[in-house]
Design a protein around this motif. Structure first.
Motif, mmCIF file in Angstrom:
data_model
loop_
_atom_site.group_PDB
_atom_site.id
_atom_site.type_symbol
_atom_site.label_atom_id
_atom_site.label_comp_id
_atom_site.label_asym_id
_atom_site.label_seq_id
_atom_site.Cartn_x
_atom_site.Cartn_y
_atom_site.Cartn_z
ATOM 1 N N UNK A 32 33.125 39.607 33.952
ATOM 2 C CA UNK A 32 33.657 38.387 34.563
ATOM 3 C C UNK A 32 35.176 38.397 34.540
ATOM 4 N N UNK A 33 35.781 38.811 33.435
ATOM 5 C CA UNK A 33 37.241 38.875 33.330
ATOM 6 C C UNK A 33 37.808 39.889 34.302
ATOM 7 N N UNK A 34 37.138 41.027 34.453
ATOM 8 C CA UNK A 34 37.614 42.051 35.378
ATOM 9 C C UNK A 34 37.486 41.577 36.821
ATOM 10 N N UNK A 35 36.375 40.927 37.154
ATOM 11 C CA UNK A 35 36.215 40.402 38.502
ATOM 12 C C UNK A 35 37.253 39.326 38.789
ATOM 13 N N UNK A 36 37.569 38.506 37.804
ATOM 14 C CA UNK A 36 38.601 37.490 37.956
ATOM 15 C C UNK A 36 39.938 38.159 38.220
ATOM 16 N N UNK A 37 40.230 39.249 37.529
ATOM 17 C CA UNK A 37 41.472 39.996 37.720
ATOM 18 C C UNK A 37 41.581 40.469 39.162
ATOM 19 N N UNK A 38 40.519 41.006 39.697
ATOM 20 C CA UNK A 38 40.516 41.490 41.073
ATOM 21 C C UNK A 38 40.679 40.321 42.044
ATOM 22 N N UNK A 39 40.027 39.204 41.782
ATOM 23 C CA UNK A 39 40.156 38.033 42.646
ATOM 24 C C UNK A 39 41.586 37.488 42.626
ATOM 25 N N UNK A 40 42.229 37.497 41.471
ATOM 26 C CA UNK A 40 43.623 37.059 41.371
ATOM 27 C C UNK A 40 44.501 37.950 42.233
ATOM 28 N N UNK A 41 44.309 39.260 42.140
ATOM 29 C CA UNK A 41 45.104 40.193 42.936
ATOM 30 C C UNK A 41 44.801 40.059 44.428
ATOM 31 N N UNK A 50 38.166 44.830 49.668
ATOM 32 C CA UNK A 50 36.962 44.195 49.169
ATOM 33 C C UNK A 50 36.930 44.385 47.653
ATOM 34 N N UNK A 51 36.674 43.339 46.894
ATOM 35 C CA UNK A 51 36.657 43.474 45.431
ATOM 36 C C UNK A 51 35.778 44.615 44.931
ATOM 37 N N UNK A 52 34.692 44.891 45.618
ATOM 38 C CA UNK A 52 33.786 45.957 45.174
ATOM 39 C C UNK A 52 34.429 47.338 45.286
ATOM 40 N N UNK A 53 35.470 47.466 46.102
ATOM 41 C CA UNK A 53 36.113 48.765 46.287
ATOM 42 C C UNK A 53 37.240 49.028 45.291
ATOM 43 N N UNK A 54 37.488 48.087 44.392
ATOM 44 C CA UNK A 54 38.620 48.186 43.471
ATOM 45 C C UNK A 54 38.166 48.693 42.106
ATOM 46 N N UNK A 55 38.939 49.628 41.555
ATOM 47 C CA UNK A 55 38.704 50.110 40.195
ATOM 48 C C UNK A 55 38.977 48.942 39.244
#
Length: 148
Positions: free
Chosen positions: A17-26, A37-42
């Motif tokens: 959840x924290x990592x997904x939040x990080x990607x959403x913030x970016x 797309x968030x799914x494409x991000x390391x």
């Protein structure tokens, strides 16, 4: 045994959840410039992925160094968005070219920016002059991405 497994699942859920939040913030931070797309991000190193995507999506890309910083920043003023990354740990967007602070190390007046620094897998928001966010010229890769 069941308690250990439950604790592990809660920890894993929190971490993801924290990592997904990080990607959403970016993703929100880069809205209108770098599309992904968030799914494409390391998830462990999202700025690494953003560097790769920005390199192909930007209208212009520069390696920033002390020798070209004045020219790069002058050209960046003519674009709608200027994003700078340092290695795979820092990303910043120039927010105000007119509000700048002289930098003896860079040899130019460095504009105001907003961005994120990743340490220990946590993104920390920063609002400051570029010189205080991207640090000194060094062997670290400083990339500039310009978008119309």
């Amino acid at each position: 045994m069941k308690k250990s497994f439950l604790v592990f699942l809660v920890f894993l859920s929190f971490t993801l959840s924290a990592q997904n939040t990080k990607v959403e913030v970016l993703k929100e931070f880069l809205k209108g410039s770098v599309q992904f797309q968030p799914a494409s991000v390391n998830l462990d190193q999202p700025i690494f992925t953003i560097n790769e995507l920005a390199a192909v999506q930007a209208d212009k890309v520069f390696d920033l160094n002390k020798e070209n910083v004045a020219e790069v920043l002058a050209e960046a003023k003519t674009y709608s968005t200027c994003i700078i990354t340092v290695g795979i740990h820092t990303i910043v967007k120039v927010t105000n070219f007119d509000d700048c602070s002289p930098s003896g190390v860079w040899g130019v007046c460095m504009p105001m920016g907003k961005g994120y620094i990743q340490k220990a897998n946590v993104l920390t928001e920063v609002n400051d002059y570029l010189k205080n966010i991207i640090g000194r010229p060094s062997s670290q890769e400083h990339k500039v991405f310009l978008f119309k």
